[in-house]
Each structure stands twice: as structure tokens, then as C-alpha cells.
Write a protein that holds these residues in place. Structure first.
Motif, mmCIF file in Angstrom:
data_model
loop_
_atom_site.group_PDB
_atom_site.id
_atom_site.type_symbol
_atom_site.label_atom_id
_atom_site.label_comp_id
_atom_site.label_asym_id
_atom_site.label_seq_id
_atom_site.Cartn_x
_atom_site.Cartn_y
_atom_site.Cartn_z
ATOM 1 N N GLN A 108 -59.375 -26.804 10.807
ATOM 2 C CA GLN A 108 -58.242 -26.200 10.068
ATOM 3 C C GLN A 108 -57.205 -26.975 11.051
ATOM 4 N N LEU A 138 -52.580 -21.347 16.953
ATOM 5 C CA LEU A 138 -50.921 -21.370 17.453
ATOM 6 C C LEU A 138 -50.942 -20.951 18.925
ATOM 7 N N GLU A 175 -63.262 -23.907 13.159
ATOM 8 C CA GLU A 175 -61.778 -23.798 13.680
ATOM 9 C C GLU A 175 -60.876 -25.284 13.641
ATOM 10 N N CYS A 197 -58.214 -18.050 11.455
ATOM 11 C CA CYS A 197 -57.690 -18.387 13.031
ATOM 12 C C CYS A 197 -56.475 -18.987 13.012
ATOM 13 N N GLN A 198 -55.502 -19.156 12.301
ATOM 14 C CA GLN A 198 -54.240 -19.977 12.611
ATOM 15 C C GLN A 198 -53.514 -19.263 13.401
ATOM 16 N N ASN A 199 -53.395 -17.901 13.628
ATOM 17 C CA ASN A 199 -52.501 -17.438 14.662
ATOM 18 C C ASN A 199 -53.271 -17.657 15.983
ATOM 19 N N LEU A 217 -51.542 -27.060 10.730
ATOM 20 C CA LEU A 217 -52.676 -26.185 10.645
ATOM 21 C C LEU A 217 -52.812 -25.835 9.318
ATOM 22 N N GLN A 218 -54.085 -25.881 8.973
ATOM 23 C CA GLN A 218 -54.240 -25.308 7.528
ATOM 24 C C GLN A 218 -54.455 -23.769 7.470
ATOM 25 N N SER A 219 -53.826 -23.154 6.404
ATOM 26 C CA SER A 219 -54.178 -21.454 6.637
ATOM 27 C C SER A 219 -55.552 -21.196 6.682
#
Length: 76
Positions: free
Chosen positions: A68, A28, A65, A23-25, A18-20
């Protein structure tokens, strides 16, 4: 590197990471983990959301999203 937005309906790929971003968290937590297989099942017109399947889970993502999610496509 390719992102999830490069896949067409019915195509599958392996999640490379994932790119930072904001919505990264959340991604995940939804199961977008490195090494998982992802398949695009639906695409809305006019750069709308896309629906992807990871295992038995169907998830709708906004274009921002999906950008990412980095993928590796199988060689053809």
C-alpha cells in the motif's frame, strides 16, 4: 507506480503516497507520510515481513501493508 516491496535491502526511496486500504490510517499514524525517506533494512524469506526505517524509527510491515506504500525511487 512502485511500491515499498520493490526495494531491496539498503535501498532508499521517497514516499509518494498511500493506496487506500484497510491499514491506511495505521500507516499514516506510524509516519508513512508523503515526502518522507524510507529505507528497507531487513527482509524475511518466503514473502514474509520487511523492516523499514523512517528517520530513527524501525517498523516491521506485512507484505500486504508494504504493497500500500507508493514510492518514488531516486534516478540512478
Amino acid at each position: 507506480m512502485n511500491t515499498l516491496t520493490n526495494l531491496q535491502i539498503g535501498e532508499t526511496a521517497i514516499i509518494a503516497g498511500l493506496q487506500s486500504g484497510d491499514c491506511q490510517n495505521a500507516l499514516l499514524a506510524l509516519g508513512f507520510l508523503k515526502g518522507k525517506t524510507v529505507e528497507v533494512t531487513l527482509r524475511a524469506p518466503f514473502h514474509g515481513p520487511i523492516a523499514v526505517r523512517i528517520g530513527q524509527t524501525l517498523i516491521s510491515l506485512r507484505l500486504e501493508e508494504a504493497l500500500q506504500v507508493l514510492i518514488d525511487t531516486p534516478s540512478r
